[in-house]
Structures are given as C-alpha cells and as structure tokens.
Design a protein around this motif. Structure first.
Motif, short mmCIF file in Angstrom:
data_model
loop_
_atom_site.label_atom_id
_atom_site.label_comp_id
_atom_site.label_asym_id
_atom_site.label_seq_id
_atom_site.Cartn_x
_atom_site.Cartn_y
_atom_site.Cartn_z
N ASN A 14 0.83 -1.21 0.00
CA ASN A 14 0.00 0.00 0.00
C ASN A 14 0.86 1.26 0.00
O ASN A 14 0.60 2.19 -0.77
CB ASN A 14 -0.94 -0.02 1.22
CG ASN A 14 -1.94 1.09 1.18
OD1 ASN A 14 -2.44 1.45 0.12
ND2 ASN A 14 -2.25 1.64 2.34
N ARG A 17 2.48 1.68 -3.43
CA ARG A 17 1.51 2.13 -4.44
C ARG A 17 1.11 3.59 -4.22
O ARG A 17 0.93 4.33 -5.19
CB ARG A 17 0.28 1.23 -4.45
CG ARG A 17 0.58 -0.10 -5.09
CD ARG A 17 -0.66 -0.94 -5.20
NE ARG A 17 -0.41 -2.14 -6.00
CZ ARG A 17 -1.24 -3.13 -6.10
NH1 ARG A 17 -2.40 -3.10 -5.45
NH2 ARG A 17 -0.96 -4.18 -6.85
N GLN A 18 0.94 4.00 -2.97
CA GLN A 18 0.61 5.41 -2.68
C GLN A 18 1.69 6.33 -3.22
O GLN A 18 1.41 7.45 -3.63
CB GLN A 18 0.45 5.65 -1.17
CG GLN A 18 -0.83 5.11 -0.58
CD GLN A 18 -0.85 5.28 0.94
OE1 GLN A 18 0.15 5.62 1.58
NE2 GLN A 18 -2.01 5.02 1.53
N ARG A 19 2.91 5.88 -3.21
CA ARG A 19 4.03 6.68 -3.68
C ARG A 19 4.28 6.48 -5.18
O ARG A 19 5.26 7.01 -5.72
CB ARG A 19 5.28 6.37 -2.87
CG ARG A 19 5.18 6.97 -1.48
CD ARG A 19 6.26 6.49 -0.55
NE ARG A 19 6.32 7.22 0.69
CZ ARG A 19 5.37 7.30 1.60
NH1 ARG A 19 4.22 6.71 1.40
NH2 ARG A 19 5.52 7.99 2.71
N GLN A 20 3.41 5.70 -5.80
CA GLN A 20 3.50 5.41 -7.23
C GLN A 20 4.90 4.92 -7.61
O GLN A 20 5.53 5.40 -8.54
CB GLN A 20 3.10 6.63 -8.06
CG GLN A 20 1.66 7.06 -7.80
CD GLN A 20 1.27 8.31 -8.55
OE1 GLN A 20 2.09 9.04 -9.08
NE2 GLN A 20 -0.03 8.55 -8.60
#
Length: 189
Positions: A14, A17-20
C-alpha cells in the motif's frame, strides 16, 4: 505477533503504491531484489530488520509505520492535587518513603509563621512569587530562582510573604538524604 507480521506485507504494498513506485524502482533504491520485495508484499517472506530499514529509508517513513507498531501509551502522569484553604500541594512522587517531591502553591493566607520540627531534610526552589522562610532565628525572603536547603529538625516555617501567592518546588527526604545543588554565588553572572 503473527497478526502484526502478517499485516506488514499489505502495508508495504500500500505504501509503495501510494508513492506510485514500482517494485523495480524500489529494488534499485534499496538494493533488495524484486522477487524478495514481491514475496515480502505477498506475505511469502517474513519481514526482517535488514529488509525493512532500507525500505523505510527509501519511502522516507518511520519504521513504526511500516510494521504498524502499536501507539505508545499516554506518557502523562495523573497528579492528584491536595487543596488546603488557598494553598495547593501536588505530590510529584508516587511511591512512599525515600525522597519525596512536591509542587506547592501557597496563597497569601499562609503568611504567619508557625515554626515546626520533624525528622528529615528539605530543599526548596522558588518557581514564582516570593517565599518567606523562617529557620530558627533567620527570617529570609527568597526570590524566583533561589533555593534553600535545611535540616527539618531545626524549627522552621515557610510560606507566602503575604503580598502574593508563592509557587515552590520542594524535595523532602529522610534524615541524612541531603540534596546538593551547585549554583553560582550571589552577584556573579
């Protein structure tokens, strides 16, 4: 413990993904292989400090955030003030015996000396106002930032000068437990 460890993988995924961030980019930043990162995120590999520290550094997050550490308990101490007239005494130590610490705020009504004696040794530090200390034949007024220490077997009394309340930190110990304070002599900066 198992639940905490099981939650690390999804948390890592997570955050990434939040930090791409791709697994390849995270691998390059941490030096950890893509397959190891993938197994960590899927829960197929147990997290270790050697793996989590570089990931935390790469994502610039505290290690606690990666592992979902429980919040630290409330550090506040719940003090129980005791009021007597216009004075308040707050015990700062919880255990009986030995050295005891108190914060005292004495109102203006406590301004008439009533000398007492008892076993022990006391150290006083003036936090606010002016403290009148009567110690045997001495009658002294202490200002903010001044301290006094004395054997409580000597007749003594302390309180407000009568013009305003006084706030004092008091350390009291059994006979023989003297507090030693190093301070510059008066008149020196």
């Amino acid at each position: 413990m198992e639940e905490v460890l099981a939650a690390v993988g999804p948390r890592l995924k997570n955050i990434r993904r939040q930090r791409q961030c791709t697994l390849a980019a995270l691998s390059e930043a941490t030096g950890i292989s893509v397959s190891t990162l993938s197994r960590l995120e899927s829960g197929q590999r147990k997290p270790s400090l050697e793996l989590l520290l570089p990931i935390a550094h790469a994502h610039q997050v505290p290690l606690d955030e990666l592992v979902g550490a429980p919040p630290v308990g409330d550090p506040r101490v719940r003090l129980k003030p005791v009021r007597r007239g216009d004075s308040t005494v707050v015990p700062l130590t919880q255990q009986p015996g030995g050295l005891q610490a108190f914060k005292m705020v004495m109102g203006t009504s406590r301004s008439r000396p009533d000398l007492r004696t008892h076993e022990g040794y006391e150290w006083l530090y003036v936090l606010g106002g002016r403290l009148r200390l009567v110690l045997a034949e001495h009658d002294i007024v202490l200002q903010v930032g001044e301290a006094a220490e004395f054997d409580t077997r000597v007749p003594h009394w302390f309180g407000s000068t009568g013009d305003a309340p006084v706030e004092v930190l008091s350390l009291f110990g059994p006979q023989g437990e003297r507090m030693h304070v190093r301070a510059k002599p008066s008149g020196q900066a």
